[in-house]
Design a protein around this motif. Structure first.
Motif, PDB file in Angstrom:
ATOM      1  N   LEU A 355      -0.270  -8.558   7.804  1.00 40.80           N
ATOM      2  CA  LEU A 355       0.232  -9.600   6.915  1.00 40.80           C
ATOM      3  C   LEU A 355      -0.770  -9.815   5.793  1.00 40.80           C
ATOM      4  N   THR A 356      -0.239 -10.091   4.598  1.00 45.89           N
ATOM      5  CA  THR A 356      -1.088 -10.426   3.457  1.00 45.89           C
ATOM      6  C   THR A 356      -0.458 -11.614   2.729  1.00 45.89           C
ATOM      7  N   ASN A 357      -1.211 -12.228   1.832  1.00 44.90           N
ATOM      8  CA  ASN A 357      -0.669 -13.377   1.093  1.00 44.90           C
ATOM      9  C   ASN A 357       0.160 -12.911  -0.092  1.00 44.90           C
ATOM     10  N   LYS A 358       1.227 -12.193   0.226  1.00 45.63           N
ATOM     11  CA  LYS A 358       2.151 -11.691  -0.791  1.00 45.63           C
ATOM     12  C   LYS A 358       3.572 -11.934  -0.307  1.00 45.63           C
ATOM     13  N   THR A 359       4.497 -11.797  -1.242  1.00 44.35           N
ATOM     14  CA  THR A 359       5.908 -12.003  -0.932  1.00 44.35           C
ATOM     15  C   THR A 359       6.330 -11.154   0.274  1.00 44.35           C
ATOM     16  N   PRO A 360       7.109 -11.733   1.181  1.00 47.91           N
ATOM     17  CA  PRO A 360       7.583 -10.938   2.317  1.00 47.91           C
ATOM     18  C   PRO A 360       8.397  -9.732   1.830  1.00 47.91           C
ATOM     19  N   THR A 361       8.311  -8.652   2.585  1.00 50.08           N
ATOM     20  CA  THR A 361       8.970  -7.405   2.188  1.00 50.08           C
ATOM     21  C   THR A 361      10.359  -7.305   2.798  1.00 50.08           C
ATOM     22  N   GLY A 362      11.074  -6.298   2.357  1.00 53.71           N
ATOM     23  CA  GLY A 362      12.415  -6.096   2.899  1.00 53.71           C
ATOM     24  C   GLY A 362      12.993  -4.783   2.437  1.00 53.71           C
ATOM     25  N   LEU A 363      14.323  -4.708   2.547  1.00 58.56           N
ATOM     26  CA  LEU A 363      15.012  -3.461   2.220  1.00 58.56           C
ATOM     27  C   LEU A 363      14.945  -3.207   0.719  1.00 58.56           C
ATOM     28  N   ASN A 364      14.784  -1.966   0.382  1.00 53.42           N
ATOM     29  CA  ASN A 364      14.682  -1.563  -1.009  1.00 53.42           C
ATOM     30  C   ASN A 364      15.051  -0.087  -1.033  1.00 53.42           C
ATOM     31  N   ARG A 365      16.034   0.256  -1.825  1.00 52.16           N
ATOM     32  CA  ARG A 365      16.579   1.618  -1.885  1.00 52.16           C
ATOM     33  C   ARG A 365      15.616   2.692  -1.346  1.00 52.16           C
ATOM     34  N   GLY A 366      16.057   3.363  -0.314  1.00 47.51           N
ATOM     35  CA  GLY A 366      15.199   4.386   0.289  1.00 47.51           C
ATOM     36  C   GLY A 366      14.168   3.822   1.249  1.00 47.51           C
ATOM     37  N   PHE A 367      14.356   2.566   1.631  1.00 46.18           N
ATOM     38  CA  PHE A 367      13.294   1.807   2.318  1.00 46.18           C
ATOM     39  C   PHE A 367      12.598   2.619   3.411  1.00 46.18           C
ATOM     40  N   GLY A 368      11.292   2.635   3.312  1.00 47.47           N
ATOM     41  CA  GLY A 368      10.479   3.372   4.272  1.00 47.47           C
ATOM     42  C   GLY A 368      10.360   4.847   3.930  1.00 47.47           C
TER      43      GLY A 368
END
Ligand code: FES
Ligand code: FES
Lengths: 994, 167
Positions: A355-368
């Motif tokens: 975890l870091t102090n940044k916006t939570p991540t999520g799905l994004n075209r091609g995710f992963g």
């Protein structure tokens, strides 16, 4: 619109879209275009200016008094009406829809103003006083690993949330036996495909029913529906979610609207009125969602011919401030295809989530996929370089052979079909690789920097709903119960006039699902496409759906269109049984074509389609015994090969896998570091192509996103956590001038797994292209390590070395300059001087008189003495597109009347925070005084995110105004002393408090 | 220049796609908000509200401009054209039809702005080169199409074919 001939069926042909007319003429309705209920309140969200801070309190009294404001909602209401979101990993981490006692990223929602209009709601945001105690932010992988770093979630004790180790086969044995070892370490940056339309939520709460009704542009996966319902403390049936008829793009991002669905639900419930919220671009870039940043270390055991015998892989995923559903999807989505398109028999993996102090991540075209292949294909490139082999030969020697299909990967994936070698050879041939090589050689002979890159990947589609549980141990999975499958659903109905309607749960975001479904159904029923109506606006209360529903992981072509085909076929067969007795033939012999139903051998023995349809509705009683008349069919389908992870952690993470082989030529400008894509060839095997026009559009769109990710786009943060990419002038999305037209090639090998043989096609280039371009740049420069995005600045540093810092003293007087002290930050320093027509004593008197000072400070609305040499100031400052009211505490120190003083202070506003100090000296100069100032300041929050590039000129402007006033004041009839703390003023104006 | 009271809504009358329309706006109300929420002309989309993306482009007295950088009260008495006014009696213009044939739009959110810019620009530059066209299009952001099909559609409708330099 174009007329479409029907004779050979529609599927597989480049049929223009049925969606277009509404979009081209402007009548299409997106979420923000739909009517709102009378009395609807408009929401504006107060967001944290701090990356990491304790939230000490929120004073909303002043905001509530703004005319038109109905309510201000804070964490109190969130606690009352909701519960924290469920997390996919068992961890003591509370994520509420509004910050409760701590903020963990810049932009985290802290309070919501609900007012008659958005304008008024935003006005009132300025009147909310939120008090924070800043904590040290955790911004990098190294900080997250550091045991001494401040844990984001104290109950967790550490910022490493999860670690899993996997071993598939005798990896150590393979390494011991191998001739060569090759390794790479890479980091994939944060970025986002950021759609043109931002989030929209319309929420209402029915107190009598105890249920929520929400319309939003949420894109799924509907596995998140139970997460939302749980958070709102209602059963799923009491959270009715609807989607609008059109959506302005998603690329996975609109999955992340879900916390706001809950937040607006809470607001509607707390106020008893409908609520509407429309996200703006700054909010979206800053706080909506992001692709994960990933650090990877890979090591390959390689035979002398370049065959990779084993792979050791360490992946660390930065998921931001909270592990938000469906994460850790990005890390585990490719678990079954970690070895990519290659036959690598043994594999070990260490997966960490931090975890870091940044916006939570999520799905994004091609995710992963972009992340994984960035590591894997950089590794394959290095294998070629280090062994002195042709990169394409290394790829050739490792690709899974066609004869091995379906191929079981080391980690449990099942590559379903394809002839990867044939694709490669065809791409080389038709994409004219030889010509490209000749071009490279010619360019190099002229001393130009030209490189060729390659990438081969498999593109997974139709996610197994069980893959995320690979993050759990087998033991934990047993406790939680098995998860698997990927259910898709479709409903097909025939009305009494013979009209056909199709509805699905795919929640399209612009791809053209309605067109494809009309093609599929028209072919099944032998009707013109115009007779098919496809409904894709979705309603959880009325439509058939399950948790896999939604628009993600390229599930449409493979799963949803196939399921619609199954439903249509089932319904057609029922209609055949209805028609058979009337035509006196066996149902199996009936053909549906040209709007008629007829016997295969005797087209004259026919009924019109509408006649059969009418019979199903008007005369169900006359049907043969046991015959069901209902002309509506709903089918749920799940791909057979999708099982839960095994005890040995084998997981087939997707139903099917397409293949992509790319190569490209790039030229790097030696002087500027600019990368120009000279030629890009991308060869796809995405199974059966249902509509080539749409498939091409998907590839071109994905390619454009990938060009952005490779060359321009990055969510940038200062090392104190400030977000620095809040506008489209800071977050650089490629325009028509930056995206070349790729050469797109296809081979089709139908998937044996999906009903129509189709696989996903829209995400692949977001996986293959960033690394293909990176390999080409590495080849052009002959360097080992390249870092995305390959901006001119970064590439120039690879050519010329890092730019030296600005020489000391190079700052011109009276010209503030962006500080270089905090890399990537919005720091300011400046110095200058002005002559003022008054004595130092007079100037001193002005500076120390709060009334005088207030009159001179641009935008100062109040300046009160709160203690000896301490002031409280209220100043309205505008920087670029944003304006805010700062409340600042300012102290004067080092007072040496009338010669010098130091101002220091800090303040905050809805725009963000500021902190700074300035030193002012007064020097007698003839009859007047030379006022010299020097300051340093730092600003954070919105003003840093969107106004960063303008701070410089804003500072200059404000200082200038201050002096102009001071000079006017000093030279006026009263010849009053000079101006004080102009510097303070200006700093304050900038949000920096002097 | 007349000063308008900040707290008051003022009548604003425009000729919207040839029809006189009157609504009310505070002095600070953006033209994009006025068109969309006051007059219901929702075809004008808002993608950034800071002048970069071009989604909100409309024609003001014929000239393509950003509605998000224009105040509603500034256009009082002027002609405003939006994409709703392009098609006549349900018939799409050749440009719209070319967008359809070439699949030059996906989600369509950027499309209205692009069409309005082109409607203005192609009058002045009826036969643009691909480089000129791309330069002009760089005032618009599209996240879906990769621009290739947009370029193809415009080259087609201007009677040219694109020979992409890349193929
Ligand atoms: S909304 Fe006006 S330019 Fe983006
Ligand atoms: S078509 Fe979606 S942004 Fe252009």
């Amino acid at each position: 619109m174009t007329a479409i001939p029907t004779q050979h069926g529609y599927v597989g042909r480049p049929v223009p879209r049925v969606e277009d007319a509404a979009l081209l003429t402007g009548s299409a309705r997106y979420a923000d275009d739909l009517p709102v209920k009378p009395g609807t309140l408009h929401a504006a969200i107060l967001r944290s200016p701090h990356a990491h801070a304790e939230l000490l309190g929120i004073d909303t009294a002043a905001a509530r008094t703004v005319p038109g404001v109905a309510a201000v909602i804070t964490g109190e209401e969130a606690k009352r009406f909701s519960s924290p979101f469920l997390v996919g990993v068992k961890a003591p981490m509370e994520h509420w829809c509004l910050a409760v006692d701590r903020v963990r990223y810049v932009g985290e929602p802290v309070a919501v103003v609900l007012a008659d209009s958005r304008y008024v709601a935003e006005d009132a945001l300025d009147r909310i006083g939120a008090r924070y105690r800043p904590l040290p932010p955790v911004m990098t992988f190294d900080q997250a690993f550091d045991a001494a770093s401040e844990p984001l979630h104290p109950a967790l004790g550490s910022n490493l949330v999860n670690r899993r180790d996997f071993t598939y086969g005798d990896v150590d044995g393979a390494f011991a036996a191998a001739n060569w070892r090759v390794s790479v370490e890479v980091e994939f940056p944060r970025n986002s495909c950021t759609p043109m339309e931002c989030f929209v939520v319309l929420a209402d709460f029915d107190a009598a029913e105890g249920g929520y009704e929400v319309l939003s542009n949420f894109s799924g996966p509907f596995a998140v529906h139970p997460v939302m319902a749980r958070a709102l403390k209602v059963p799923g049936s009491k959270l009715r979610l609807k989607s609008p008829p059109h959506s302005g793009g998603s690329f996975g991002n609109k999955q992340a609207v879900f916390p706001y669905i809950v937040l607006m639900g809470v607001c509607a419930r707390a106020t008893g009125r409908p609520v509407k919220w429309v996200e703006d671009r700054l909010e979206h870039l800053m706080a909506a969602t992001s692709a994960t940043a990933r650090r990877m270390a890979l090591e390959a055991a390689v035979a002398a011919d370049g065959r990779v015998l084993a792979l050791r892989m360490e992946q660390t995923e930065d998921c931001g401030a909270y592990l938000r559903a469906p994460e850790p999807a990005s890390l585990y989505r490719n678990h079954g295809n970690l070895t990519g398109a290659y036959d690598i028999p043994t594999l070990s993996v260490v997966n960490r989530i931090v975890l870091t102090n940044k916006t939570p991540t999520g799905l994004n075209r091609g995710f992963g996929g972009g992340q994984l292949y960035y590591g894997l294909e950089r590794l394959m490139h290095r294998v070629a370089v280090e062994l002195g082999l042709d990169p394409l030969d290394v790829i050739r020697r490792n690709l899974v052979p066609a004869a091995a299909m379906p191929h079981a990967t080391a980690s449990g994936g099942s590559l379903d079909s394809g002839d990867f070698h044939a694709c490669l050879e065809e791409a080389v041939e038709r994409g004219d690789l030889e010509g490209l090589k000749a071009k490279r050689d010619a360019a190099r002979a002229e001393g130009r920097l030209y490189g060729i890159g390659y990438a081969a990947v498999v593109e997974p589609s139709v996610s197994n709903m069980g893959y995320i549980t690979t993050v759990l141990t087998a033991e934990e999975r047993r406790k939680a119960g098995p998860k698997n499958g990927a259910q898709a659903s479709a409903t097909v109905a025939v009305d009494p006039t013979g009209g056909v309607s199709v509805s699905v749960e795919s929640v399209p975001q612009g791809q053209g699902h309605r067109t494809v479904l009309a093609q599929v159904a028209a072919d099944v029923f032998g009707l013109p496409m115009e007779q098919i109506t496809v409904v894709t606006d979705f309603d959880t209360a009325k439509d058939a759906w399950s948790i896999a529903a939604g628009n993600y992981s390229s599930r449409f072509a493979g799963a949803v269109a196939g399921t619609a085909h199954l439903a249509a076929t089932r319904l057609r067969d029922r209609m055949a049984r209805l028609a058979a007795p009337q035509l006196n033939v066996a149902a199996e012999e009936l053909v549906f074509a040209g709007g008629k139903v007829f016997a295969a051998g005797n087209p004259d023995n026919a009924l019109s389609f509408s006649r059969v349809a009418a019979a199903g509705h008007w005369s169900p009683g006359t049907l043969p015994d046991g015959q069901e008349a209902a002309l509506r069919e709903t089918v749920f389908w799940t791909p057979e090969p999708l099982k839960a992870p095994t005890d040995a952690d084998h997981i087939n993470s997707s139903a099917c896998y397409g293949f992509i082989i790319d190569f490209c030529g790039v030229e790097v400008d030696r002087d500027t570091g600019r990368v120009r894509i000279d030629r890009y060839v991308t060869m796809h095997d995405a199974g059966r192509i249902l509509n080539p026009l749409l498939a091409e559009g998907q590839i071109q769109g994905g390619f454009a996103h990938a060009v952005g990710a490779a060359l321009y786009e990055e969510y940038a943060y200062g090392d104190d956590g400030r977000f620095l990419s809040g506008t489209f002038a800071d977050y650089l999305v490629p325009t028509a001038c930056e995206v070349p037209v790729p050469v797109i090639l296809h081979r089709e090998s139908p998937s044996p797994v999906t009903p129509l043989g189709a696989k996903g096609v829209g995400e692949g280039n977001c996986m293959s292209t960033p690394v293909c371009l990176a390999n080409a740049v590495a080849d052009a420069l002959g360097v080992e390590t390249v870092t995305l995005p390959l901006t001119p600045h970064r590439v120039a540093a690879l050519i010329h070395g890092e730019e030296p810092p600005r020489p000391a003293g190079s700052t011109a007087p009276a010209r503030p300059a962006a500080a270089t002290g905090k890399p990537g930050g919005r720091g300011l320093t400046g110095e200058g001087s002005r002559a003022v027509p008054a004595t130092p004593e007079q100037v001193w008197a002005i500076l120390l008189d709060p009334k005088e000072l207030a009159a001179l400070l641009p935008g100062c609305e109040a300046l009160d003495l709160v203690g000896p040499n301490a002031y409280r100031a209220e100043v309205v400052v505008g920087v670029g597109p944003v304006r805010g009211r700062y409340v600042a505490e300012v102290a004067l120190s080092d007072l040496d009347p009338p010669n010098s003083l130091t101002l220091s202070g800090s303040g905050s506003s809805a725009l963000g925070t500021g902190r700074g100090s300035g030193h002012v000296t007064l020097e007698r100069h003839g009859d007047g005084t030379l006022v010299t100032y020097r300051y340093t300041a730092e600003v954070g929050g919105k003003v840093a995110a969107v106004g960063g590039r303008m701070l410089d000129s804003a500072a200059r402007l404000i200082i200038g105004q201050f002096f102009d006033k001071l000079i006017a004041r000093a030279g006026g009839p009263e010849a009053v002393p000079e101006r004080p703390s102009l510097l303070a003023r200006l700093l304050r104006l900038l949000g920096i408090r002097p | 220049m007349t000063a308008l009271a900040a707290g008051t809504r003022h009548p604003v009358t425009i000729t919207l796609n040839g029809q006189p329309r009157t609504g009310h706006a505070h002095p600070r109300t953006l033209l994009s908000d006025f068109l969309r929420h006051e007059l219901g002309a929702h075809s004008t989309r808002v993608g950034c509200e800071h002048g970069v993306c071009g989604a909100c482009t409309v024609r003001i007295d014929g000239v393509a401009q950003r509605a998000c950088l224009t105040l509603a009260v500034q256009v009082d008495g002027r002609r405003v054209d939006t994409v709703e006014g392009l098609a006549r009696e349900g018939r799409m213009t050749a440009l719209q039809d070319a967008f359809h044939r070439h699949h030059a739009l996906q989600c369509g959110f950027c499309t209205a702005g692009i069409l309005m810019s082109l409607a203005d620009w192609l009058v002045r530059v009826p036969k643009p080169t691909e480089a000129e066209l791309r330069d002009m299009l760089s005032g618009h952001l599209c996240r879906c199409t990769g621009y290739a099909a947009i370029v193809r559609a415009v080259m087609d409708v201007t009677g040219q074919t694109t020979e992409s330099v890349h193929v």
